[in-house]
Design an enzyme around this catalytic site. Structure first.
Site, short mmCIF file in Angstrom:
data_model
loop_
_atom_site.label_atom_id
_atom_site.label_comp_id
_atom_site.label_asym_id
_atom_site.label_seq_id
_atom_site.Cartn_x
_atom_site.Cartn_y
_atom_site.Cartn_z
N ARG A 105 0.78 -1.07 -0.13
CA ARG A 105 -0.12 0.06 -0.01
C ARG A 105 0.93 1.10 0.03
NH1 ARG A 105 -4.80 -0.47 4.15
NH2 ARG A 105 -5.47 1.23 3.10
N GLN A 140 -10.66 10.25 7.30
CA GLN A 140 -10.58 8.67 7.54
C GLN A 140 -9.65 8.15 6.87
OE1 GLN A 140 -15.09 7.03 7.68
NE2 GLN A 140 -15.11 8.96 6.59
N ILE A 142 -6.11 7.27 5.34
CA ILE A 142 -4.30 7.12 5.70
C ILE A 142 -3.58 7.42 4.60
CG2 ILE A 142 -5.16 5.60 7.60
CD1 ILE A 142 -4.18 3.29 5.93
N HIS A 158 -7.60 8.08 11.35
CA HIS A 158 -7.27 6.86 11.30
C HIS A 158 -5.85 6.55 11.23
CE1 HIS A 158 -11.70 5.69 9.93
NE2 HIS A 158 -11.62 5.63 11.41
N CYS A 207 12.65 -0.33 15.18
CA CYS A 207 12.72 1.07 15.89
C CYS A 207 14.00 1.65 15.92
CB CYS A 207 12.10 0.96 17.38
SG CYS A 207 12.03 2.43 18.26
N SER A 251 -18.83 7.11 3.07
CA SER A 251 -20.36 6.20 2.86
C SER A 251 -21.17 6.50 4.21
CB SER A 251 -19.88 4.68 2.80
OG SER A 251 -19.13 4.45 3.91
N ASN A 275 -20.89 13.25 -2.73
CA ASN A 275 -20.85 11.59 -2.97
C ASN A 275 -21.23 11.22 -4.09
OD1 ASN A 275 -19.51 9.70 -1.43
ND2 ASN A 275 -21.39 8.69 -0.94
#
Length: 310
Positions: A105, A140, A142, A158, A207, A251, A275
């Site tokens: 992604r 919402q 990311i 999010h 990390c 939605s 929308n």
């Protein structure tokens, strides 16, 4: 967690129209709200007077940039849907597979660009700020496309694909490396026949805080996890002061974001929905503009003739 529960109760209590009508007055209110207007001239008049505009965005905005949503029929990565991978349990069982999914992604997003809807929002924020007016984007998504378009006042409820959180020390950091670690180079292909890479935990993103070396995870809110209470507090403050709310490409079924706009509408603030189609919340709003957000939003947010540009 207490703040989230309080906010959710408050939002639900203010958004019950259509769910429960115990009086003629409530029924009348619902009937009045059942026919949102699509008159752009009327919306533009409201927009011209608004001082604090809240814009709530969802996956529909990013879809117009070619971002896969992993929802509905065909929304699979390999043989899994996002709901099966974006959970604490999935990460605990198979962190390599989950990181392959998020690496894919991230790499996809590096090739995507803001579309006219993202750009219209960013340009509106910049222009109105010079007039002493404010725009906040509550998203919402990311994918950081709002940030890439130039939006400054952004609340990512999010999280972000390009932030990581250490599972040991909790440190959150921006991370735009490609690949995020050497072991993930060339991995993450979405084809159903692709075998898991089975990368050892010690070779997954680690990390970089001094002396930690803990396993990193994407800094996103997974299914079954609570939203960041600090972010929710900031959202609530913005919704409390806004005098115009836009709902763009969502939605209105994913909670708690699905309750944000009905909360605003319940106190009499105009809400405009942009929308592709009507949603479960449409009848609670004053305006509804069907169609692609990249087509409907730019003229809605363009400079109004009454604006004074310094």
């Amino acid at each position: 967690m207490c703040l989230f529960q309080f906010t959710a109760r408050r939002l639900v209590s203010q958004a019950r129209c259509g769910l429960k009508a115990s009086s003629a007055k409530k029924q009348s209110f619902c009937l009045e709200m059942a026919r949102p207007s699509s008159n752009m001239a009327d919306f533009r008049e409201v927009f011209a007077k608004a001082k604090h505009i809240a814009i709530i965005t969802g996956a529909g905005v990013s879809a117009e940039s070619g971002v896969p949503t992993f929802r509905g029929a065909g929304g699979f990565w390999r043989k899994w849907q996002a709901q099966e991978l974006a959970t604490p349990g999935a990460f605990a069982r198979n962190p390599s597979r989950v990181w392959e999914f998020y690496h894919y992604r991230r790499e996809v997003m590096l090739s995507k660009h803001p579309n006219p809807a993202h750009i219209a929002i960013a340009e509106c924020e910049k222009r109105l700020s010079k007039q002493g007016r404010s725009v906040v984007v509550i998203t919402q998504n990311i994918d950081e496309l709002h940030r890439k378009a130039g939006t400054k006042h952004l609340l990512e409820i999010h999280g972000s694909l390009f932030k990581t959180r250490c599972t040991s020390c909790g440190n959150v950091a921006a991370n735009y490396k490609s690949p995020i670690c050497p072991a993930l180079a060339g991995k993450g292909a979405p084809d159903p026949e692709t075998a898991d890479a089975a990368i050892p935990v010690e070779d997954l993103p680690q990390c970089e805080e001094d002396g930690c070396n803990g396993l990193l995870r994407p800094h996103v809110v997974w299914f079954g996890e609570a939203l960041d209470p600090d972010v929710l507090t900031a959202v609530e403050k913005e919704l409390d002061i806004c005098d115009l709310c836009l709902v763009v490409g969502t939605s209105s079924v994913v909670y708690p974001a699905a309750m944000f706009a009905p909360q605003v509408s319940a106190r009499g603030v105009p809400v405009a929905e942009f929308n592709m189609e009507a949603t479960p919340a449409t009848n609670r709003f004053r305006f509804h503009f069907p169609g692609p957000c990249g087509t409907t939003l730019p003229p809605a947010l363009a400079r109004h003739e009454t604006e004074i540009i310094s």
